[in-house]
Enzyme design. Structure first.
Site, PDB file in Angstrom:
ATOM      1  N   ALA A  62       0.855  -5.579  -4.837  1.00  0.00           N
ATOM      2  CA  ALA A  62       1.060  -6.889  -5.059  1.00  0.00           C
ATOM      3  C   ALA A  62       0.926  -7.781  -5.171  1.00  0.00           C
ATOM      4  O   ALA A  62       0.923  -7.482  -3.396  1.00  0.00           O
ATOM      5  CB  ALA A  62       2.775  -6.228  -5.588  1.00  0.00           C
ATOM      6  N   GLU A 106       0.329   2.978  -4.541  1.00  0.00           N
ATOM      7  CA  GLU A 106       1.090   3.026  -5.773  1.00  0.00           C
ATOM      8  C   GLU A 106       0.350   3.523  -6.617  1.00  0.00           C
ATOM      9  O   GLU A 106      -0.242   4.541  -7.797  1.00  0.00           O
ATOM     10  CB  GLU A 106       2.060   2.363  -6.029  1.00  0.00           C
ATOM     11  CG  GLU A 106       3.172   2.888  -5.250  1.00  0.00           C
ATOM     12  CD  GLU A 106       4.658   1.350  -6.044  1.00  0.00           C
ATOM     13  OE1 GLU A 106       3.743   0.667  -5.380  1.00  0.00           O
ATOM     14  OE2 GLU A 106       5.581   1.751  -6.260  1.00  0.00           O
TER      15      GLU A 106
END
Ligand code: 3H9
Length: 699
Positions: A62, A106
């Site tokens: 992120a 992820e």
């Protein structure tokens, strides 16, 4: 500009994340990926999808800089994208190089398969930012690899190499040659139709065996007590992995998401994210053109093979740079090189490095006993004892001996770099490189720029720090530079507390509970009390009554108690033990000195210890900023995080000050100043910011 580029190799679509420098999954990249993926799915001619990254890596996760901003909340969210990929009815393969970290891994876990270059790093380092994986990592990783290993990766935050990931089953295939070509070939080898699909959420095979061993969580929880002291995220991460066994997948995902959001809003996460960006900002030097040339450092020399010199030499060898270590007395040279060998052997014994790695490092270190053997190193680092006239003599000698290209660096922790430089005809090539003990372990490298140090020397020394695996922070010349000048203010306060009523173990406990690895007195014993004593004696001779300090430390040294090395200092030590044991003799001495000085001893609570020690350090930090000794508050924080073990979850002293509120810090310092006088004069910058309702972060 962030984009996802699409190419087609015989029916397999390759989607390439393209958002320099690290393919951070911010809103723009998420949007582009969402659209490109949907388009690929809608195209009937597409049989499989490969997801890869442009530039140095797959993805670092992120975009941390978006956290807490409206953009981070704008759809499509990362969990939404990952769920879409996992549910795809065409096989999706992640092709990983460089790093797949945090949300990057992820994303790869949402793919049906992973192909990687052997050198790639895969990890979920979110805990180091005070959060947990928030896009399914805690639920999917234990479905892909053994739960114990997933637990360790998620709670420790440490990445693993792709070659190890393949052994664990996290990587399905190591790329042979070109990564994307290998991934496309991997797609071609998959069975036809639905048999090629492998949604991670449906994989249960690893969970069963772990459900039979619930004790793994308790034993892991116990094992992390020391390293996770005071931290929330590692424990929350453990609970999420535990939930992956106890809850159905979607409930586990929701539990993880709620935990992620809670931690993201926490003070610890704010502080840890500040630490991440402060460390990187410290590498940027105001006024130094980006294009500043740097010199190549291909060989080095260290003068002095004591504890510091030996540790510094090890840094070069670890980075693959040949280094000569000079110690003019043969006996000392043998001893110094012997200590280096012993340190490496201890690392081999602990399994941290292999015997071949040790042999490789040792072969890069040459001990020499004469200046004639120095050769023509690109940099010489002086690590001899702290006496100005001796250092000046050495620098003058080196100036005459070394070729014009050689940078002359000093490891001084307190002395005036300008004065040392004045002994040479090349002050533009003289700089301070202040390492911290043990120099082969501690990550801080305080680089001290002199008045005449050139841009090139500064840029080269900052680049050298990175090459040595250090965190370089550039500071200016003053007594003690940033770190030791603030340390001095802090330990002086700690000593005054003893005069007024506290005992060493009480002060140390308060500082330990605040989050430091140890308090100032235990630290003094570890470092050795004699060095400070010698410095104080020399200073008193030069400038008597310059600065009042408590006489207790001197009186302890007069008894020959120099800390751990003499098994007695502020504490006593059982034979071959490093555990400090409170000593009634010291208690008697402290109480006696209080009496001599006319103090009525009183009880001093932990809050007062923190305020007196930490706020004083902050006050000194404000003076350092006003004098431009440090470029920015975050640089000071970085010095304290990496040089002195300031609790990272508090962000460093200046960030901590802002979180407490500068008005509070200023009020306490002002009250102390009224009571104790000049040594606690509030810094004008602290006063100004406190009165304006601002923080150091506003500078
Ligand atoms: C996450 O993924 C949460 C998810 O679980 C859930 C989401 C819902 N974001 O370090 P470098 C910048 S949390 C934004 O010097 P290196 C960095 O600031 C994330 N920026 O390079 C620097 O900028 P500048 C979990 C980032 O080669 C530049 O990139 N991931 C990010 O020495 C170069 O960085 C992590 O914790 C980011 N994620 O090291 C990984 N990462 O040039 C964090 C880097 O303006 N990153 N930047 O100063 C790293 O550990 C290292 O940057 C990395 C490269 C090893 C990747």
């Amino acid at each position: 500009m962030s984009t996802v580029t699409t190419s087609n190799i015989s029916g397999t679509v390759v989607l390439t994340l393209n958002h320099a420098p690290v393919n951070g999954l911010g809103w723009a990249l998420r949007t582009a990926l969402f659209k490109a993926f949907r388009d690929a799915m809608a195209d009937a001619k597409v049989t499989a999808i490969v997801l890869t990254g442009a530039g140095r890596m797959f993805s670092a996760g992120a975009d941390i800089s978006e956290f807490g901003t409206p953009k981070s909340m704008k759809p499509p969210s990362l969990p939404e994208i990952i769920n879409m990929i996992e549910a795809a009815e065409k096989p999706v393969v992640a092709a990983i190089h460089g790093n797949a970290l945090g949300g990057g891994l992820e994303l790869a876990l949402g793919c049906h398969y992973r192909v990687a270059q052997g050198s790639a790093n895969l990890g979920l380092p979110e805990v180091s930012l005070g959060i947990i994986p928030g896009a399914g990592g805690t639920q999917r990783l234990p479905r892909v690899i053994a739960v114990e290993r997933a637990l360790d990766m998620i709670v420790s935050g440490k990445p693993i190499k792709a070659v190890n990931a393949e052994e664990l089953g996290l990587v399905d295939s190591l790329a042979d040659g070109d990564l994307v070509e290998s991934a496309v070939k991997f797609c071609g080898d998959l069975p036809a139709g639905n048999a090629a699909l492998r949604p991670t959420r449906e994989r249960e095979d690893n969970l069963g065996p772990a459900r039979d061993k619930p004790e793994i969580f308790d034993s892991y929880r116990k094992s992390m007590a020391r390293r996770a002291r005071g931290l929330d995220a590692p424990y929350a991460a453990l609970e999420c992995v535990e939930a992956s066994l106890a809850k159905v997948f979607d409930d586990g995902l929701q539990f993880e998401r709620d935990t992620f959001k809670r931690l993201l809003a926490s003070d610890q996460s704010r502080a840890l994210r500040h630490a991440f960006f402060a460390e990187r900002a410290a590498t940027k030097i105001d006024g130094l053109p980006k294009v500043t040339a740097t010199q190549k450092i291909e060989c080095a020399a260290v003068i002095g093979c004591g504890t510091m010199g030996g540790g510094i030499a090890m840094n070069f060898a670890n980075a693959g740079i040949p280094v000569t270590v000079l110690e003019t007395e043969d006996e000392l040279l043998q001893k110094g090189v012997g200590v280096i060998r012993k340190n490496y052997a201890a690392s081999v014994a602990k399994g941290r490095i292999s015997q071949e790695e040790m042999d490789g490092c040792m072969s890069l270190i040459s001990g020499i006993a004469s200046f004639d053997q120095l050769g023509e190193p690109d940099v010489v680092i002086e690590a001899i004892f702290e006496k100005m006239d001796v250092k000046k003599e050495l620098f003058s000698k080196l100036d005459g001996l070394m070729p014009a290209k050689t940078i002359l660096a000093t490891n001084t922790s307190t002395l005036d770099v300008n004065e040392i430089a004045s002994a040479t005809g090349r002050p533009e090539k003289v700089i301070g490189t202040h390492f911290f003990s043990p120099a082969n372990v501690m990550r801080l490298q305080e680089n001290v720029r002199g008045e005449k140090t050139s841009d090139e020397t500064i840029a080269t020394t900052m680049a050298l720090a990175k090459k040595l695996g250090k965190v370089g922070v550039l500071v200016g010349v003053c007594d003690g530079f940033v770190g030791n000048r603030m340390l001095h203010a802090y330990t002086r306060q700690a000593n005054f507390l003893l005069e007024e009523g506290a005992l060493p173990q009480e002060v140390d406990k308060a500082i330990f509970d605040f989050g430091f690895p140890m308090g100032p007195f235990a630290m003094g014993d570890l470092a050795g009390l004699d060095v400070g004593w010698l410095i104080r004696k020399a200073r008193n001779k030069e400038k008597p009554n310059n600065l009042r300090y408590s006489p207790i430390a001197d009186r302890i040294c007069e008894k020959g108690r120099f800390g751990q090395k003499t098994s007695a200092g502020w504490y006593r030590y059982e034979e071959s033990s490093r555990t400090p044991v409170p000593d009634p003799e010291i208690e008697q001495l402290v109480v006696g000195i209080s009496k001599e000085l006319g103090f009525e001893r009183r009880s001093i609570g932990e809050q007062e210890v923190i305020e007196r020690c930490i706020y004083t350090m902050i006050n000194e930090g404000a003076k350092i900023l006003a004098e431009s000794i440090a470029q920015r508050p975050g640089d000071i924080d970085t010095v304290w995080l990496y040089g002195y073990g300031f609790p990272r979850q508090r962000g460093g002293p200046m960030f901590y000050a802002d979180s407490v509120g500068l008005k509070q810090v200023y009020d306490v310092i002002s009250a102390l100043y009224d009571e104790h006088g000049d040594w606690l004069e509030p810094a004008p910058l602290l006063k100004e910011l406190a009165e304006a309702g601002k923080g150091f972060g506003d500078l």
